[in-house]
Design an enzyme around this catalytic site. Structure first.
Site, mmCIF file in Angstrom:
data_model
loop_
_atom_site.group_PDB
_atom_site.id
_atom_site.type_symbol
_atom_site.label_atom_id
_atom_site.label_comp_id
_atom_site.label_asym_id
_atom_site.label_seq_id
_atom_site.Cartn_x
_atom_site.Cartn_y
_atom_site.Cartn_z
ATOM 1 N N GLY A 150 -0.856 -4.583 20.640
ATOM 2 C CA GLY A 150 0.305 -3.954 21.478
ATOM 3 C C GLY A 150 -0.164 -3.364 22.402
ATOM 4 N N GLN A 185 0.194 3.414 20.803
ATOM 5 C CA GLN A 185 0.563 4.020 19.553
ATOM 6 C C GLN A 185 -0.749 5.163 19.205
ATOM 7 O OE1 GLN A 185 -0.709 0.670 20.060
ATOM 8 N NE2 GLN A 185 -1.682 -0.080 18.500
ATOM 9 N N LYS A 209 0.916 3.857 -2.954
ATOM 10 C CA LYS A 209 0.500 5.344 -2.943
ATOM 11 C C LYS A 209 1.729 6.129 -3.351
ATOM 12 C CE LYS A 209 -3.780 4.950 -1.943
ATOM 13 N NZ LYS A 209 -4.710 5.576 -2.977
ATOM 14 N N TYR A 269 0.703 -1.101 -0.069
ATOM 15 C CA TYR A 269 -0.067 -0.107 0.011
ATOM 16 C C TYR A 269 0.901 1.181 -0.036
ATOM 17 C CZ TYR A 269 -3.825 3.039 1.436
ATOM 18 O OH TYR A 269 -4.718 3.872 1.397
ATOM 19 N N ASP A 270 1.965 1.219 0.961
ATOM 20 C CA ASP A 270 2.565 2.620 0.962
ATOM 21 C C ASP A 270 3.267 2.785 -0.220
ATOM 22 O OD1 ASP A 270 1.712 1.755 3.802
ATOM 23 O OD2 ASP A 270 3.644 2.147 4.639
ATOM 24 N N ARG A 279 -3.172 7.454 16.703
ATOM 25 C CA ARG A 279 -3.800 7.870 15.363
ATOM 26 C C ARG A 279 -4.509 9.151 15.650
ATOM 27 N NH1 ARG A 279 -0.743 4.426 14.511
ATOM 28 N NH2 ARG A 279 -1.185 2.827 13.132
ATOM 29 N N ASP A 297 3.533 -1.464 12.309
ATOM 30 C CA ASP A 297 2.338 -0.628 12.843
ATOM 31 C C ASP A 297 3.032 0.660 13.376
ATOM 32 O OD1 ASP A 297 -0.541 -1.527 13.871
ATOM 33 O OD2 ASP A 297 0.142 0.152 14.492
HETATM 34 N N1 UDP Z 1 -5.917 -1.477 16.103
HETATM 35 C C1 UDP Z 1 -6.028 -2.400 17.403
HETATM 36 N N2 UDP Z 1 -7.176 -3.049 17.231
HETATM 37 C C2 UDP Z 1 -7.997 -3.558 15.982
HETATM 38 C C3 UDP Z 1 -7.665 -2.779 15.065
HETATM 39 C C4 UDP Z 1 -6.363 -1.898 14.945
HETATM 40 O O1 UDP Z 1 -5.504 -1.909 18.367
HETATM 41 O O2 UDP Z 1 -8.972 -4.338 16.262
HETATM 42 C C5 UDP Z 1 -4.724 -0.777 15.996
HETATM 43 C C6 UDP Z 1 -3.710 -0.871 15.068
HETATM 44 O O3 UDP Z 1 -2.547 -1.888 15.308
HETATM 45 C C7 UDP Z 1 -3.075 0.508 14.592
HETATM 46 C C8 UDP Z 1 -4.310 1.433 14.993
HETATM 47 O O4 UDP Z 1 -5.291 0.574 15.438
HETATM 48 O O5 UDP Z 1 -2.176 0.964 15.661
HETATM 49 C C9 UDP Z 1 -5.171 1.781 13.526
HETATM 50 O O6 UDP Z 1 -5.140 0.771 12.957
HETATM 51 P P1 UDP Z 1 -5.894 0.624 11.472
HETATM 52 O O7 UDP Z 1 -6.182 -0.505 11.019
HETATM 53 O O8 UDP Z 1 -7.347 1.450 11.849
HETATM 54 O O9 UDP Z 1 -5.417 1.535 10.401
HETATM 55 P P2 UDP Z 1 -3.923 1.985 10.237
HETATM 56 O O10 UDP Z 1 -3.732 3.561 10.725
HETATM 57 O O11 UDP Z 1 -2.835 1.572 11.154
HETATM 58 O O12 UDP Z 1 -3.600 2.128 8.741
#
Ligand code: UDP
Length: 314
Positions: A207, A211, A151, A147-148, A213, A273
């Site tokens: 984890g 982390q 894009k 993906y990365d 977002r 991640d």
């Molecule tokens: N994540 C999580 N539990 C889940 C799904 C995702 O803890 O059931 C975490 C994932 O490891 C990441 C973040 O949530 O750190 C965002 O994941 P997502 O797949 O939504 O998108 P990304 O930003 O990684 O593309």
């Protein structure tokens, strides 16, 4: 751009379908194309009687032509980590061949072109928050590279068509966006947490949940994209919500909004991640006069009905 004929690739996807709605609301005629690999025609069911709208099922990795258009929005690609891992080669193809083919169409019809890029271009970022000038920290051979790198390549093709063929292109870098029409099983954090909370299951935090977002509600995202489309700014421009949350905080917000009694269950963190992700939106504020309006808690409330209904129909 008034009453234009507009092409949206990936028009049956979560973001693509919202973009189609917004363009129709502005009076345009919209042609959505999608191969329905991860998109769903049900996202467009409400437009089945709209004479200014048409969905064509086709794969933009093959040469295609849908007649003269004045604007092309390239939104075709699997976009969630689960989807692009399951469809690695199609993801690479749509970011390369699909972008070439859609740019050829823009060139042929002298149409403007907007490419949907992503915060994934920054990889696991070493600069925080991420400005458009940051070149990123991407593992080219890791599980996210399909993906990365697709894009990043797509951005390179888009600027090359501007440079060599004078196509009027723009690039938006989209940060984590959520809202109604996300597929329940796309594996992204908000659909997963919503689904788990509404079913009374444990919320799976990967984890230790530290982390981060930054989550943008879909209506804010679409408004930013449309402003960029109309502006003379070429981008890349970050569009996202700079309010940053740990994944554990996000889980607790979902629990509060759904009033669920679920517990947190910790699972292994996927490889590569990103540890943190937050857009610097100074450019969008300055050149587009745009900033997001909807807080995470409010956006989750706005999405609740959709996720409830999607679970019932599941
Ligand atoms: N994540 C999580 N539990 C889940 C799904 C995702 O803890 O059931 C975490 C994932 O490891 C990441 C973040 O949530 O750190 C965002 O994941 P997502 O797949 O939504 O998108 P990304 O930003 O990684 O593309």
């Amino acid at each position: 751009m008034t009453n234009a004929r507009v092409l949206v690739t990936g028009g049956a996807g979560f973001l693509g379908s919202h973009l189609c709605d917004a363009l129709l609301a502005q009076g345009h005629l919209v042609i959505a194309v999608d191969n329905l690999l991860t998109g769903s025609s049900s996202n467009l069911d409400h437009l089945s009687h709209e004479p200014r709208f048409e969905l064509r099922q086709l794969d933009i990795c093959e040469t295609f032509d849908c007649g003269k258009v004045e604007y092309v929005f390239q939104f075709a690609s699997p976009a969630s980590p689960v989807d692009y891992s399951n469809h690695g080669i199609p993801t690479l193809k749509v970011g390369s061949l699909g972008t070439f083919n859609s740019l050829e169409l823009a060139k042929k019809y002298d149409a403007k072109y907007l490419m949907a890029s992503t915060s994934e271009c920054y990889g696991d970022p070493l600069q925080h928050p991420q400005k458009e000038t940051y070149w990123g920290n991407v593992n080219p051979v890791g599980p996210r590279s399909v993906y990365d790198e697709a894009k990043r390549f797509s951005e390179a093709v888009t600027v090359a068509y501007r440079r060599y063929h004078k196509v009027d292109t723009r690039i938006v870098r989209i940060f984590n966006t959520y809202g109604p029409r996300m597929q329940l099983n796309d594996g992204r954090v908000i659909p997963n947490f919503m689904k788990q909370a509404l079913r009374g299951e444990d919320l799976t935090v990967y984890g230790d949940g530290s982390q981060t977002r930054s989550f943008c509600y879909v209506s804010d995202q679409i408004e930013g994209i449309l402003r960029l489309a109309k502006s003379s700014e070429l981008g890349p421009v970050n569009i996202g919500n700079p309010a940053e949350f740990t994944i554990l905080e996000c889980a607790n917000k979902v629990l509060a909004v759904t009033a669920a009694k679920s517990r947190i269950r910790y699972e292994p963190l996927p490889q590569d991640d990103p540890k943190q992700r937050c857009p610097d939106i100074t450019k969008a504020r300055q050149v587009l006069g745009w900033e997001p309006k909807i807080k995470l808690e409010d956006g989750l409330k706005l999405s609740l009905d959709y996720f409830r209904r999607a679970l019932l129909n599941h």
